[in-house]
Design a protein around this motif. Structure first.
Motif, PDB file in Angstrom:
ATOM      1  N   VAL A   1       0.854  -1.193   0.000  1.00  0.00           N
ATOM      2  CA  VAL A   1       0.000   0.000   0.000  1.00  0.00           C
ATOM      3  C   VAL A   1       0.890   1.244   0.000  1.00  0.00           C
ATOM      4  CG1 VAL A   1      -1.804   1.280   1.195  1.00  0.00           C
ATOM      5  CG2 VAL A   1      -1.827  -1.217   1.229  1.00  0.00           C
ATOM      6  N   VAL A   2       0.715   2.093  -1.017  1.00  0.00           N
ATOM      7  CA  VAL A   2       1.544   3.282  -1.200  1.00  0.00           C
ATOM      8  C   VAL A   2       0.910   4.523  -0.572  1.00  0.00           C
ATOM      9  CG1 VAL A   2       2.596   4.814  -2.923  1.00  0.00           C
ATOM     10  CG2 VAL A   2       2.489   2.352  -3.331  1.00  0.00           C
ATOM     11  N   ALA A   3      -0.410   4.657  -0.733  1.00  0.00           N
ATOM     12  CA  ALA A   3      -1.065   5.885  -0.291  1.00  0.00           C
ATOM     13  C   ALA A   3      -2.548   5.671  -0.024  1.00  0.00           C
ATOM     14  CB  ALA A   3      -0.892   6.977  -1.358  1.00  0.00           C
ATOM     15  N   SER A   4      -3.127   6.648   0.669  1.00  0.00           N
ATOM     16  CA  SER A   4      -4.581   6.706   0.831  1.00  0.00           C
ATOM     17  C   SER A   4      -5.107   7.773  -0.119  1.00  0.00           C
ATOM     18  CB  SER A   4      -4.951   7.073   2.267  1.00  0.00           C
ATOM     19  OG  SER A   4      -4.573   6.058   3.160  1.00  0.00           O
ATOM     20  N   ASP A   5      -6.267   7.514  -0.681  1.00  0.00           N
ATOM     21  CA  ASP A   5      -6.886   8.454  -1.606  1.00  0.00           C
ATOM     22  C   ASP A   5      -8.378   8.532  -1.287  1.00  0.00           C
ATOM     23  OD1 ASP A   5      -7.255  10.188  -3.771  1.00  0.00           O
ATOM     24  OD2 ASP A   5      -7.621   8.541  -5.164  1.00  0.00           O
ATOM     25  N   ALA A   6      -9.015   9.584  -1.732  1.00  0.00           N
ATOM     26  CA  ALA A   6     -10.469   9.713  -1.594  1.00  0.00           C
ATOM     27  C   ALA A   6     -11.019  10.186  -2.925  1.00  0.00           C
ATOM     28  CB  ALA A   6     -10.813  10.708  -0.493  1.00  0.00           C
TER      29      ALA A   6
ATOM     30  N   SER B   1     -18.425  18.781   0.981  1.00  0.00           N
ATOM     31  CA  SER B   1     -18.472  17.847   2.104  1.00  0.00           C
ATOM     32  C   SER B   1     -19.554  16.837   1.749  1.00  0.00           C
ATOM     33  CB  SER B   1     -18.865  18.565   3.395  1.00  0.00           C
ATOM     34  OG  SER B   1     -17.900  19.517   3.755  1.00  0.00           O
ATOM     35  N   VAL B   2     -19.406  15.612   2.220  1.00  0.00           N
ATOM     36  CA  VAL B   2     -20.424  14.588   1.968  1.00  0.00           C
ATOM     37  C   VAL B   2     -20.948  14.093   3.319  1.00  0.00           C
ATOM     38  CG1 VAL B   2     -20.904  12.328   0.970  1.00  0.00           C
ATOM     39  CG2 VAL B   2     -19.338  13.892  -0.195  1.00  0.00           C
ATOM     40  N   ASP B   3     -22.240  14.242   3.507  1.00  0.00           N
ATOM     41  CA  ASP B   3     -22.872  13.859   4.785  1.00  0.00           C
ATOM     42  C   ASP B   3     -22.187  14.543   5.965  1.00  0.00           C
ATOM     43  OD1 ASP B   3     -24.648  12.188   3.417  1.00  0.00           O
ATOM     44  OD2 ASP B   3     -23.269  10.490   3.533  1.00  0.00           O
ATOM     45  N   GLY B   4     -21.754  15.786   5.729  1.00  0.00           N
ATOM     46  CA  GLY B   4     -21.158  16.583   6.802  1.00  0.00           C
ATOM     47  C   GLY B   4     -19.664  16.427   6.993  1.00  0.00           C
ATOM     48  N   ALA B   5     -19.027  15.538   6.249  1.00  0.00           N
ATOM     49  CA  ALA B   5     -17.582  15.309   6.393  1.00  0.00           C
ATOM     50  C   ALA B   5     -16.817  15.869   5.198  1.00  0.00           C
ATOM     51  CB  ALA B   5     -17.298  13.816   6.541  1.00  0.00           C
ATOM     52  N   GLU B   6     -15.842  16.749   5.472  1.00  0.00           N
ATOM     53  CA  GLU B   6     -15.013  17.302   4.406  1.00  0.00           C
ATOM     54  C   GLU B   6     -13.952  16.288   3.987  1.00  0.00           C
ATOM     55  OE1 GLU B   6     -13.427  21.310   4.920  1.00  0.00           O
ATOM     56  OE2 GLU B   6     -14.672  21.479   6.718  1.00  0.00           O
ATOM     57  N   PRO B   7     -13.532  16.313   2.716  1.00  0.00           N
ATOM     58  CA  PRO B   7     -12.458  15.417   2.273  1.00  0.00           C
ATOM     59  C   PRO B   7     -11.089  15.982   2.653  1.00  0.00           C
ATOM     60  CG  PRO B   7     -13.255  16.693   0.417  1.00  0.00           C
ATOM     61  CD  PRO B   7     -14.117  17.076   1.592  1.00  0.00           C
ATOM     62  N   THR B   8     -10.775  15.921   3.940  1.00  0.00           N
ATOM     63  CA  THR B   8      -9.485  16.384   4.445  1.00  0.00           C
ATOM     64  C   THR B   8      -8.621  15.183   4.794  1.00  0.00           C
ATOM     65  OG1 THR B   8     -10.243  16.428   6.740  1.00  0.00           O
ATOM     66  CG2 THR B   8     -10.564  18.443   5.448  1.00  0.00           C
TER      67      THR B   8
ATOM     68  N   TYR C   1     -14.614  10.577   6.334  1.00  0.00           N
ATOM     69  CA  TYR C   1     -15.013  10.774   4.932  1.00  0.00           C
ATOM     70  C   TYR C   1     -15.018   9.391   4.289  1.00  0.00           C
ATOM     71  CZ  TYR C   1     -15.367  12.664   0.228  1.00  0.00           C
ATOM     72  OH  TYR C   1     -15.798  12.957  -1.049  1.00  0.00           O
ATOM     73  N   LYS C   2     -16.179   8.931   3.872  1.00  0.00           N
ATOM     74  CA  LYS C   2     -16.339   7.514   3.525  1.00  0.00           C
ATOM     75  C   LYS C   2     -15.984   7.118   2.094  1.00  0.00           C
ATOM     76  CE  LYS C   2     -21.254   7.638   2.271  1.00  0.00           C
ATOM     77  NZ  LYS C   2     -22.585   7.070   2.564  1.00  0.00           N
ATOM     78  N   ILE C   3     -15.924   8.090   1.167  1.00  0.00           N
ATOM     79  CA  ILE C   3     -15.654   7.702  -0.240  1.00  0.00           C
ATOM     80  C   ILE C   3     -14.137   7.697  -0.438  1.00  0.00           C
ATOM     81  CG2 ILE C   3     -16.375   8.015  -2.619  1.00  0.00           C
ATOM     82  CD1 ILE C   3     -18.400  10.076  -1.633  1.00  0.00           C
ATOM     83  N   GLN C   4     -13.505   6.643  -0.018  1.00  0.00           N
ATOM     84  CA  GLN C   4     -12.042   6.586  -0.067  1.00  0.00           C
ATOM     85  C   GLN C   4     -11.553   5.225  -0.524  1.00  0.00           C
ATOM     86  OE1 GLN C   4     -10.033   5.847   3.855  1.00  0.00           O
ATOM     87  NE2 GLN C   4     -11.740   7.129   4.556  1.00  0.00           N
ATOM     88  N   ARG C   5     -10.262   5.155  -0.799  1.00  0.00           N
ATOM     89  CA  ARG C   5      -9.668   3.921  -1.330  1.00  0.00           C
ATOM     90  C   ARG C   5      -8.167   3.917  -1.086  1.00  0.00           C
ATOM     91  NH1 ARG C   5      -9.233   5.100  -7.848  1.00  0.00           N
ATOM     92  NH2 ARG C   5      -8.322   7.172  -7.680  1.00  0.00           N
ATOM     93  N   PRO C   6      -7.542   2.744  -1.091  1.00  0.00           N
ATOM     94  CA  PRO C   6      -6.080   2.681  -1.022  1.00  0.00           C
ATOM     95  C   PRO C   6      -5.491   2.717  -2.437  1.00  0.00           C
ATOM     96  CG  PRO C   6      -6.982   0.482  -0.880  1.00  0.00           C
ATOM     97  CD  PRO C   6      -8.165   1.421  -1.014  1.00  0.00           C
ATOM     98  N   LEU C   7      -4.271   3.180  -2.545  1.00  0.00           N
ATOM     99  CA  LEU C   7      -3.497   3.065  -3.785  1.00  0.00           C
ATOM    100  C   LEU C   7      -2.375   2.081  -3.480  1.00  0.00           C
ATOM    101  CD1 LEU C   7      -3.172   6.771  -5.029  1.00  0.00           C
ATOM    102  CD2 LEU C   7      -4.893   5.068  -5.648  1.00  0.00           C
TER     103      LEU C   7
END
Length: 291
Positions: free
Chosen positions: A113-118, A232-239, A248-254
């Protein structure tokens, strides 16, 4: 004395032959295939690696003097997994979780796993909706991307009746799979959505059309912050904090995957990816390094 000389010459000849054979067996090329989100990052790191060392003996004095060649090909996460299953590349790049059914097909499965992404829900900075709201619900997103909401006035009655231009990645890619699972569930994205071939192309579509909406990667959003805005999605910013905490729930690993143990030269390059310099390249690409 003659016997001793012959023995020494014989040993020297054997050592030379062994060294030549080892050099011939040494594979100077490494192939990465897969995710178009991770490909530019690995390309940048490989360029730095090649320019810094040029030949393998400069990486490790025990390696032969062969030119370093690292090839990076973008074809999507599915293609990355398939390339490892079929043995046509050394590493497969993936921008989603690897399925158990895929892992079962890969002998001695290895994952890095190299990074986290959203996936940021992004619009053009000139989109009129930003005057009224900067948070959007999953339910609204589902209605937009399914085509139930066709005009921006359906989202907010204060807006003009302008068509919503939905931009996605290709339906067979890793990003779409992440979005489908996190937001859409069993509801399909509308068939006539614009399917961009890469995250860069997706971001460009949003920049070019002020009524477009799409799920730009966190990295691509950070590279285009002056032109696009993320909700923001459902009150959570993509920070960074919200992504790492899963708020922030719409995320994935790279990540990248491999079958079997790393060769010494592969290990040398993988170590470089996870070095301070490699992780700096990940960060500059807009993603969140693993360390």
């Amino acid at each position: 004395m003659k016997k001793i000389v012959k023995k020494v010459l014989s040993l020297a000849l054997f050592s030379l032959t062994f060294a030549v054979a080892s050099a011939e067996e040494f594979k100077g090329q490494i192939m990465f295939n897969g995710s178009s989100s991770l490909a530019p990052v690995i390309s940048k790191i490989s360029t730095d690696f090649i320019e810094g060392y040029v030949t393998w003996d400069k990486v490790n004095s025990e390696f032969p003097k062969k030119n370093i060649a690292i090839y990076v090909s973008a074809g999507g996460s599915g293609a990355g997994v398939k390339s490892v299953i079929e043995g046509v590349s050394d590493f497969g790049m993936v921008a989603r979780l690897v399925k158990d059914s895929e892992k079962e097909k890969i002998a001695d499965y290895k994952e890095f796993v190299v990074a986290s992404d959203a996936l940021t829900i992004s619009v053009n900075k000139e989109n009129p909706i930003l005057k009224y709201q900067k948070d959007i619900s999953s339910e609204t997103l589902k209605k937009i991307f399914s085509g139930e909401y066709k005009y921006w006035s359906d989202v907010d009655s204060r807006l003009e009746k302008k068509e919503i231009v939905v931009v996605t990645r290709d339906f067979g890619g890793g990003a779409h799979e992440v979005f489908q699972k996190a937001v859409m569930g069993k509801t399909d994205v509308k068939a006539d959505a614009i399917q961009a071939p890469s995250m860069g192309a997706l971001a460009t579509k949003i920049v070019e059309n002020k009524y477009a909406i799409g799920y730009a990667s966190f990295g691509m959003y950070n590279q285009n912050k002056d032109k696009i805005e993320a909700f923001s999605v459902d009150g959570a910013e993509p920070t960074v904090d919200n992504i790492l905490s899963n708020a922030y729930k719409i995320q994935r690993p790279l990540l990248f995957i491999k079958s079997g143990e790393l060769t010494p030269q592969e290990k040398a390059f993988v170590d470089y990816i996870f070095s301070e310099k490699g992780m700096e390249a990940v960060s500059k690409s807009g993603y969140i390094p693993v360390k």
